[in-house]
Design a protein around this motif. Sequence first.
Motif, PDB file in Angstrom:
ATOM      1  N   ALA A  45      78.680  19.115 -56.191  1.00 27.21           N
ATOM      2  CA  ALA A  45      77.541  19.646 -55.409  1.00 27.21           C
ATOM      3  C   ALA A  45      76.827  18.552 -54.618  1.00 27.21           C
ATOM      4  O   ALA A  45      76.313  18.793 -53.522  1.00 27.21           O
ATOM      5  CB  ALA A  45      76.549  20.343 -56.342  1.00 27.21           C
ATOM      6  N   VAL A  46      76.806  17.345 -55.174  1.00 28.29           N
ATOM      7  CA  VAL A  46      76.102  16.251 -54.480  1.00 28.29           C
ATOM      8  C   VAL A  46      77.106  15.618 -53.495  1.00 28.29           C
ATOM      9  O   VAL A  46      77.611  14.529 -53.709  1.00 28.29           O
ATOM     10  CB  VAL A  46      75.557  15.222 -55.494  1.00 28.29           C
ATOM     11  CG1 VAL A  46      74.730  14.152 -54.786  1.00 28.29           C
ATOM     12  CG2 VAL A  46      74.693  15.906 -56.544  1.00 28.29           C
ATOM     13  N   ASN A  47      77.395  16.341 -52.447  1.00 29.60           N
ATOM     14  CA  ASN A  47      78.475  15.933 -51.535  1.00 29.60           C
ATOM     15  C   ASN A  47      77.921  15.365 -50.221  1.00 29.60           C
ATOM     16  O   ASN A  47      76.708  15.257 -50.027  1.00 29.60           O
ATOM     17  CB  ASN A  47      79.403  17.133 -51.282  1.00 29.60           C
ATOM     18  CG  ASN A  47      78.605  18.329 -50.767  1.00 29.60           C
ATOM     19  OD1 ASN A  47      77.544  18.160 -50.166  1.00 29.60           O
ATOM     20  ND2 ASN A  47      79.094  19.527 -51.005  1.00 29.60           N
ATOM     21  N   ALA A  48      78.851  15.037 -49.329  1.00 33.06           N
ATOM     22  CA  ALA A  48      78.453  14.406 -48.060  1.00 33.06           C
ATOM     23  C   ALA A  48      77.505  15.311 -47.275  1.00 33.06           C
ATOM     24  O   ALA A  48      76.556  14.829 -46.635  1.00 33.06           O
ATOM     25  CB  ALA A  48      79.692  14.077 -47.240  1.00 33.06           C
ATOM     26  N   ALA A  49      77.732  16.621 -47.348  1.00 38.16           N
ATOM     27  CA  ALA A  49      76.872  17.543 -46.588  1.00 38.16           C
ATOM     28  C   ALA A  49      75.426  17.454 -47.103  1.00 38.16           C
ATOM     29  O   ALA A  49      74.470  17.471 -46.318  1.00 38.16           O
ATOM     30  CB  ALA A  49      77.395  18.968 -46.727  1.00 38.16           C
ATOM     31  N   ILE A 244      60.585  15.251 -56.474  1.00 36.33           N
ATOM     32  CA  ILE A 244      62.005  15.499 -56.770  1.00 36.33           C
ATOM     33  C   ILE A 244      62.786  15.339 -55.482  1.00 36.33           C
ATOM     34  O   ILE A 244      62.589  16.094 -54.522  1.00 36.33           O
ATOM     35  CB  ILE A 244      62.234  16.943 -57.284  1.00 36.33           C
ATOM     36  CG1 ILE A 244      61.364  17.229 -58.500  1.00 36.33           C
ATOM     37  CG2 ILE A 244      63.707  17.170 -57.631  1.00 36.33           C
ATOM     38  CD1 ILE A 244      61.585  16.328 -59.644  1.00 36.33           C
ATOM     39  N   ASN A 245      63.676  14.379 -55.478  1.00 37.12           N
ATOM     40  CA  ASN A 245      64.432  14.169 -54.236  1.00 37.12           C
ATOM     41  C   ASN A 245      65.517  15.231 -54.081  1.00 37.12           C
ATOM     42  O   ASN A 245      65.919  15.888 -55.039  1.00 37.12           O
ATOM     43  CB  ASN A 245      64.988  12.746 -54.187  1.00 37.12           C
ATOM     44  CG  ASN A 245      66.152  12.568 -55.126  1.00 37.12           C
ATOM     45  OD1 ASN A 245      67.249  13.028 -54.859  1.00 37.12           O
ATOM     46  ND2 ASN A 245      65.917  11.919 -56.255  1.00 37.12           N
ATOM     47  N   THR A 250      69.596  19.260 -55.968  1.00 40.26           N
ATOM     48  CA  THR A 250      70.916  19.885 -55.835  1.00 40.26           C
ATOM     49  C   THR A 250      71.693  19.750 -57.147  1.00 40.26           C
ATOM     50  O   THR A 250      72.302  20.709 -57.636  1.00 40.26           O
ATOM     51  CB  THR A 250      71.704  19.183 -54.693  1.00 40.26           C
ATOM     52  OG1 THR A 250      70.922  19.300 -53.519  1.00 40.26           O
ATOM     53  CG2 THR A 250      73.070  19.779 -54.478  1.00 40.26           C
ATOM     54  N   ALA A 251      71.660  18.547 -57.706  1.00 36.77           N
ATOM     55  CA  ALA A 251      72.397  18.300 -58.953  1.00 36.77           C
ATOM     56  C   ALA A 251      71.844  19.169 -60.081  1.00 36.77           C
ATOM     57  O   ALA A 251      72.598  19.756 -60.866  1.00 36.77           O
ATOM     58  CB  ALA A 251      72.292  16.817 -59.328  1.00 36.77           C
TER      59      ALA A 251
END
Length: 354
Positions: A45-49, A244-245, A250-251
């Motif tokens: 989920a913590v991807n380039a997008a 919260i960043n 997302t994670a």
Amino acid sequence: MSRFMSNRFAGLKSYTPGEQPQDRTYVKLNTNESPFPPAPEVIAAVNAAEVGKLNLYPDPECRVLKEKLALRYELKPENVFISNGSDDILNFAFMAFCDKDRPVAFPSISYGFYPVYAQLHGLDAKSIPLREGFRLEPEDYLNLNHNIVIANPNAPSGRVISVEDIRRILESNLNHVVVVDEAYVDFGAESCYRLIEEYENLLVCMTFSKSRSMAGGRLGFALGSAALIADLETIKFSTNPYSINRLTMTAAIAAIEHDDYYQVCCQKIMENRAYTVERLDKLGFETIPSLANFIFTRCPGMEGGALCAALRERGVLVRHWDKPEISDYLRITIGSREQMDTLLDAVRDILKGA
Ligand SMILES: Cc1ncc(COP(=O)(O)O)c(C=O)c1O
């Protein structure tokens, strides 16, 4: 302290976190991290997008994550507060609910941050001694006329009190906030969060740092009555609404969707805990019964600091406090089976030379 430091903080003794050494690779059993990586879906989920969206602020209200957490704990989003690690939440709770007229009480041996927050906010803090064997006696917390902070399981002992005992504490302190710090609740203890529906004065703090393998992501949450949560939001929105960043959010959303992965991890930790305690018993250690992802143990005849240093020389980091009541003890995080075997081999080696 520089001459510019505000007088408010004169003499402030800050918290000392467990070391995160960079000089060599250790078997790290000193800061209660999970030995397991996040779920594969979290990593995906913590991807380039997602990284590509870092030009935009995250949602300060954390709406999606709040909904997921509310669903998971069968509460409403207004019962959920989210911030940058549960340390942040504890700090906010001390700030929001305590003052000169509402001092705070916590066990004499517990999470080292509680006295730091009390001092940071200029509060009178009552330190309630633990009983024999680091046992927390619920009777000691009845009708206290203080806000109360209890870690359950407690740290560094790993001992628990029952939900019924927490109910008694809540019931006898209805005009004060009772914070139950459940950072370690997922390793076999019972959470008291269901009491939120009955007790407006209960705040339960939890974290993604331990059972959800996200210590590096810094995500904590609290469950409580809508009234308490709104107060914490006031403090958060008066300090840093974007605490919260984006990547952590997302994670965390992916993590909560894959709870089954973490349940398997927690099960493994519990098995490794029993495995380690059994072997340490055979080596003559005395271990406090723990329902956390760590154990508090001592080797009679051996000073805790010396044992800690000897383990370090053998590449194994554990935690030791140089305080009279606990200086015999080591707090050892429960890691993977291989890590625990390395620890046990190092202990055997040290005992051979003793
Ligand atoms: C009892 C207890 N509460 C809270 C925390 C803070 O956890 P975090 O800020 O990583 O969520 C810790 C961390 O070690 C802890 O031991």
